[in-house]
Design a protein around this motif. Structure first.
Motif, short mmCIF file in Angstrom:
data_model
loop_
_atom_site.label_atom_id
_atom_site.label_comp_id
_atom_site.label_asym_id
_atom_site.label_seq_id
_atom_site.Cartn_x
_atom_site.Cartn_y
_atom_site.Cartn_z
N GLY A 180 0.79 -1.21 0.00
CA GLY A 180 0.00 0.00 0.00
C GLY A 180 0.83 1.27 0.00
O GLY A 180 0.27 2.36 -0.14
N ARG A 181 2.14 1.19 0.17
CA ARG A 181 2.96 2.40 0.28
C ARG A 181 3.80 2.64 -0.97
O ARG A 181 4.25 3.75 -1.20
N ASN A 182 4.04 1.61 -1.76
CA ASN A 182 4.89 1.78 -2.93
C ASN A 182 4.22 2.66 -3.97
O ASN A 182 3.04 2.49 -4.29
N VAL A 183 4.96 3.59 -4.51
CA VAL A 183 4.44 4.51 -5.51
C VAL A 183 4.29 3.82 -6.85
O VAL A 183 3.28 3.95 -7.54
N PHE A 184 5.28 3.05 -7.23
CA PHE A 184 5.31 2.42 -8.55
C PHE A 184 4.89 0.96 -8.46
O PHE A 184 5.44 0.19 -7.66
N ASN A 185 3.93 0.60 -9.28
CA ASN A 185 3.44 -0.78 -9.30
C ASN A 185 4.51 -1.70 -9.85
O ASN A 185 5.16 -1.40 -10.85
N LYS A 186 4.69 -2.84 -9.19
CA LYS A 186 5.73 -3.79 -9.62
C LYS A 186 5.51 -4.28 -11.04
O LYS A 186 6.47 -4.51 -11.78
N SER A 187 4.26 -4.44 -11.47
CA SER A 187 3.99 -4.90 -12.83
C SER A 187 4.36 -3.82 -13.85
O SER A 187 4.79 -4.13 -14.97
N ASP A 188 4.23 -2.54 -13.46
CA ASP A 188 4.65 -1.45 -14.36
C ASP A 188 6.18 -1.40 -14.47
O ASP A 188 6.72 -1.17 -15.56
N LEU A 189 6.87 -1.62 -13.36
CA LEU A 189 8.34 -1.63 -13.38
C LEU A 189 8.87 -2.80 -14.20
O LEU A 189 9.93 -2.70 -14.83
N ASP A 190 8.13 -3.91 -14.21
CA ASP A 190 8.56 -5.09 -14.97
C ASP A 190 8.57 -4.83 -16.48
O ASP A 190 9.21 -5.57 -17.23
N LYS A 191 7.87 -3.80 -16.92
CA LYS A 191 7.86 -3.45 -18.35
C LYS A 191 9.21 -2.89 -18.78
O LYS A 191 9.52 -2.87 -19.98
N HIS A 192 10.00 -2.42 -17.83
CA HIS A 192 11.29 -1.79 -18.13
C HIS A 192 12.41 -2.77 -17.78
O HIS A 192 12.62 -3.10 -16.61
N VAL A 193 13.10 -3.24 -18.79
CA VAL A 193 14.15 -4.25 -18.61
C VAL A 193 15.52 -3.57 -18.67
O VAL A 193 15.86 -2.97 -19.70
N PRO A 194 16.29 -3.61 -17.59
CA PRO A 194 17.60 -2.94 -17.60
C PRO A 194 18.56 -3.59 -18.58
O PRO A 194 18.52 -4.81 -18.78
N ILE A 195 19.42 -2.78 -19.18
CA ILE A 195 20.44 -3.29 -20.10
C ILE A 195 21.78 -2.68 -19.73
O ILE A 195 21.85 -1.66 -19.04
N ASP A 196 22.85 -3.29 -20.19
CA ASP A 196 24.19 -2.79 -19.91
C ASP A 196 24.48 -1.54 -20.74
O ASP A 196 24.07 -1.45 -21.90
N PRO A 197 25.17 -0.56 -20.18
CA PRO A 197 25.52 0.65 -20.94
C PRO A 197 26.51 0.31 -22.06
O PRO A 197 27.24 -0.68 -21.98
N ILE A 198 26.51 1.15 -23.09
CA ILE A 198 27.40 0.91 -24.23
C ILE A 198 28.68 1.73 -24.13
O ILE A 198 29.63 1.50 -24.89
N ASP A 199 28.72 2.71 -23.21
CA ASP A 199 29.90 3.56 -23.11
C ASP A 199 29.91 4.19 -21.71
O ASP A 199 28.92 4.16 -20.98
N ARG A 200 31.07 4.78 -21.37
CA ARG A 200 31.24 5.45 -20.08
C ARG A 200 32.13 6.67 -20.30
O ARG A 200 33.18 6.59 -20.92
N ILE A 223 8.40 6.82 -21.02
CA ILE A 223 9.85 6.76 -20.99
C ILE A 223 10.27 5.29 -20.94
O ILE A 223 9.48 4.42 -20.56
N SER A 224 11.50 5.05 -21.32
CA SER A 224 12.06 3.69 -21.28
C SER A 224 13.30 3.72 -20.40
O SER A 224 14.29 4.38 -20.74
N ILE A 225 13.24 3.02 -19.26
CA ILE A 225 14.33 3.05 -18.28
C ILE A 225 15.31 1.92 -18.57
O ILE A 225 14.92 0.75 -18.66
N ASN A 226 16.59 2.26 -18.70
CA ASN A 226 17.63 1.27 -18.97
C ASN A 226 18.50 0.97 -17.76
O ASN A 226 19.21 -0.03 -17.74
N SER A 227 18.46 1.84 -16.75
CA SER A 227 19.35 1.73 -15.59
C SER A 227 18.80 0.78 -14.54
O SER A 227 17.69 0.97 -14.02
N LYS A 228 19.58 -0.21 -14.19
CA LYS A 228 19.20 -1.15 -13.14
C LYS A 228 19.10 -0.44 -11.80
O LYS A 228 18.21 -0.71 -10.99
N ALA A 229 20.02 0.50 -11.54
CA ALA A 229 20.02 1.23 -10.27
C ALA A 229 18.77 2.10 -10.15
O ALA A 229 18.20 2.23 -9.06
N MET A 230 18.32 2.70 -11.25
CA MET A 230 17.11 3.52 -11.23
C MET A 230 15.90 2.66 -10.91
O MET A 230 15.05 3.03 -10.08
N LEU A 231 15.79 1.50 -11.53
CA LEU A 231 14.65 0.61 -11.27
C LEU A 231 14.65 0.13 -9.82
O LEU A 231 13.60 -0.02 -9.20
#
Length: 560
Positions: free
Chosen positions: A303-323, A461-469
């Motif tokens: 009841g306290r989480n802002v973002f629904n877990k099923s919505d977050l599951d739509k965003h799959v993190p990937i490895d960055p291509i550069d730094r 938006i499309s989230i790629n960052s594992k840390a953000m998710l």
């Protein structure tokens, strides 16, 4: 008549088994010797427990306990639903090891004092009700310890371990253990290399040592998750049809943000579904904490989480291509002609909160880059932000100006032009003026969070960052003063969440242009158009001139 069952090294003591007991269980003397050497047999025959029906009966492992018995290692983490008996199994397992292995110390760590007493009662009840001739002599050094002098072994329950070496360790309800990080440092070091450690707990939100240990992919512990469906008694007889139950669950799933395809995914029968629906009505938002179906659901702060877990599951993190610039992770190199936005959450740069820059493609919503560091002061972050902004086509910068954000803005406003301005009402002049940066207040923060939640849910938006998710999973509604209704749970961070929310505000703020096409896409379009013109009778030179005129830019994304 007596037979030898086991010979203890200590004082050459012999335990003896009465033949009447052998005859009672209908096995021969030779078979008896083999049986008592078998831990699995002992766990099914020698120890008694108090049941839910208030009866004293021989302990028989249930399905979840049997699975653990077959798949356990020397380092195990058990995440489970309520009332699966995993604490009882763990304690009897330790008692058995302590009795049948001389020179063994076994410790059980409870999360509060009344649990120390209850857990020790399970141990003493199992010991006292063993077959008399198999029960080693015990002495009590204190009320929470059983010491077996002939074996030089002991088993005890405590709330902490200090300067105590144990060969077997069972930690009960880690998620509820106070000062868990501080205590676990000493507790785990009390077990030698060849010792056995078991952690068992129900979940208590996405914060604290239990969640961090479970979420750690490099953890030394083997993870075992047991949901409510492991308990065969979790079912209710019903005359209702499966169709009626399914319709009711569908409504409840929307109301309490439960797994929508639970019935199909886990192949529930109507008795199980009827039982689960009754628990939803009883526990409401907290049903996923008490009776989780998945490990993620178990840790959700109901009841306290802002973002629904099923919505977050739509965003799959990937490895960055550069730094670049040390801590800048890049998933999309700047595309020519595309507008980018930067959400910026500053910090004091003293090792606490992170200073974060989130870069998004304003046309596609794709996360292009992310910068995060805890030791970057506002002025240094300003220089880094300018470099990143220049890299991403003079990106539109949306900085938060609360606290350290003021110093950041002072550093960049004379050197970078493409920055967000807000309208401010001047009480003196009674007019609206422009002020640089986003100010977070009790009014603007809910707007920022709700807009971000919508963008994540609708995939704007499309989230790629594992840390953000990960930060999104621990971002909750809060009643704590100064949090404006939202904050990271426990000791977690929310800087990436805020920075991404600012980036989304930037996307909404800038003019809505038609998204440019990439060079590769344009070449394909030009090739098709040219072939159409040539096939209609036009020569190739004239066709090329027409194509070139069409490709001239008709607007600029952002002007100084």
């Amino acid at each position: 008549m007596f037979i030898k069952v086991r010979k203890w090294k200590k004082k050459n003591r012999l335990l003896r088994l009465d033949l009447k007991y052998l005859m009672k269980i209908m096995i021969s003397e030779v078979q008896a010797k083999e049986k008592v050497r078998d831990k699995k047999w002992r766990m099914n025959h020698l120890y008694k427990i108090k049941t839910k029906e208030r009866k004293l009966q021989v302990f028989k492992p249930n399905l979840a306990q049997q699975d653990l018995m077959e798949n356990r290692t020397s380092r195990d983490f058990l995440l489970k639903a309520r009332q699966l008996g995993m604490s009882t199994y763990g304690l009897i397992d330790l008692l058995d090891d302590t009795i049948w292995t001389p020179n063994t110390n076994s410790g059980i760590v409870a999360h509060k004092q009344d649990k120390v007493t209850k857990l020790f009662e399970i141990v003493t009840r199992a010991y006292h009700n063993m077959p008399e001739m198999l029960k080693p002599r015990a002495s009590y050094e204190n009320r929470n310890e059983l010491y077996f002098p002939d074996l030089d072994s002991k088993i005890f329950v405590t709330m902490d371990l200090r300067s105590e070496m144990v060969h077997n360790l069972h930690i009960s309800e880690l998620a509820f253990l106070q000062k868990a990080d501080e205590k676990m440092t000493g507790i785990l070091e009390a077990v030698p290399k060849g010792g056995k450690i078991t952690i068992e707990t129900t979940a208590n939100g996405m914060s604290g040592r239990a969640y961090e240990e479970w979420d750690d992919e490099k953890s030394e512990f083997t993870k075992h998750f047991y949901n409510w469906m492991w308990e065969v008694d979790y079912r209710t007889n019903t005359t209702r049809t499966m169709e009626d139950l399914t319709q009711e669950y569908a409504s409840l799933a929307v109301q309490y943000r439960l797994i929508p395809d639970l019935i199909e995914r886990f192949k529930l029968d109507k008795e199980q579904l009827a039982w689960y629906i009754s628990k939803i009505h009883r526990h409401k938002d907290f049903v996923v904490q008490e009776y989780p179906s998945t490990d993620l659901e178990a840790f959700v702060a109901s009841g306290r989480n802002v973002f629904n877990k099923s919505d977050l599951d739509k965003h799959v993190p990937i490895d960055p291509i550069d730094r670049k610039y040390g801590d800048l992770l890049i998933w999309e190199q700047p595309l020519k002609g595309f507008q980018y936005v930067m959400g910026i959450d500053t910090s004091e740069g003293v090792g606490g909160d992170n200073a974060v820059i989130e870069v998004y493609n304003a046309h596609t919503g794709n996360q292009a880059a992310e910068f995060a560091a805890s030791n970057v002061p506002p002025s240094m972050l300003g220089t880094i932000a300018i470099n990143i902004g220049n890299l991403f086509n003079k990106a539109f910068m949306v900085p938060e100006i609360n606290s350290s954000g003021i110093s950041f803005v002072d550093h960049v406003k004379a050197k970078y032009y493409n920055i967000y301005y807000r309208e401010v009402f001047d009480k003196t002049t009674k007019e609206y003026t422009k002020a640089i940066g986003w100010r977070t207040t009790g009014t603007t923060k809910p707007m920022l969070v709700n807009t971000l939640e919508e963008a994540i849910r609708d995939e704007g938006i499309s989230i790629n960052s594992k840390a953000m998710l990960k930060e999104c999973k621990t971002f909750v509604r809060s009643e704590e003063a100064g949090k404006q209704g939202y904050a990271a749970e426990g000791s977690h961070k929310d800087d990436r969440v805020i920075a991404t929310g600012l980036a989304v505000q930037g996307i909404r703020y800038i003019p809505a242009f038609k998204a440019p096409v990439s060079q590769a896409e344009q070449k394909v379009k030009d090739y098709v158009s040219k072939n159409k013109l040539v096939s209609s009778g036009m020569d190739e030179e004239e066709a090329s001139k027409i194509i070139n005129r069409r490709n001239r830019p008709r607007y600029s994304i952002r002007r100084k």
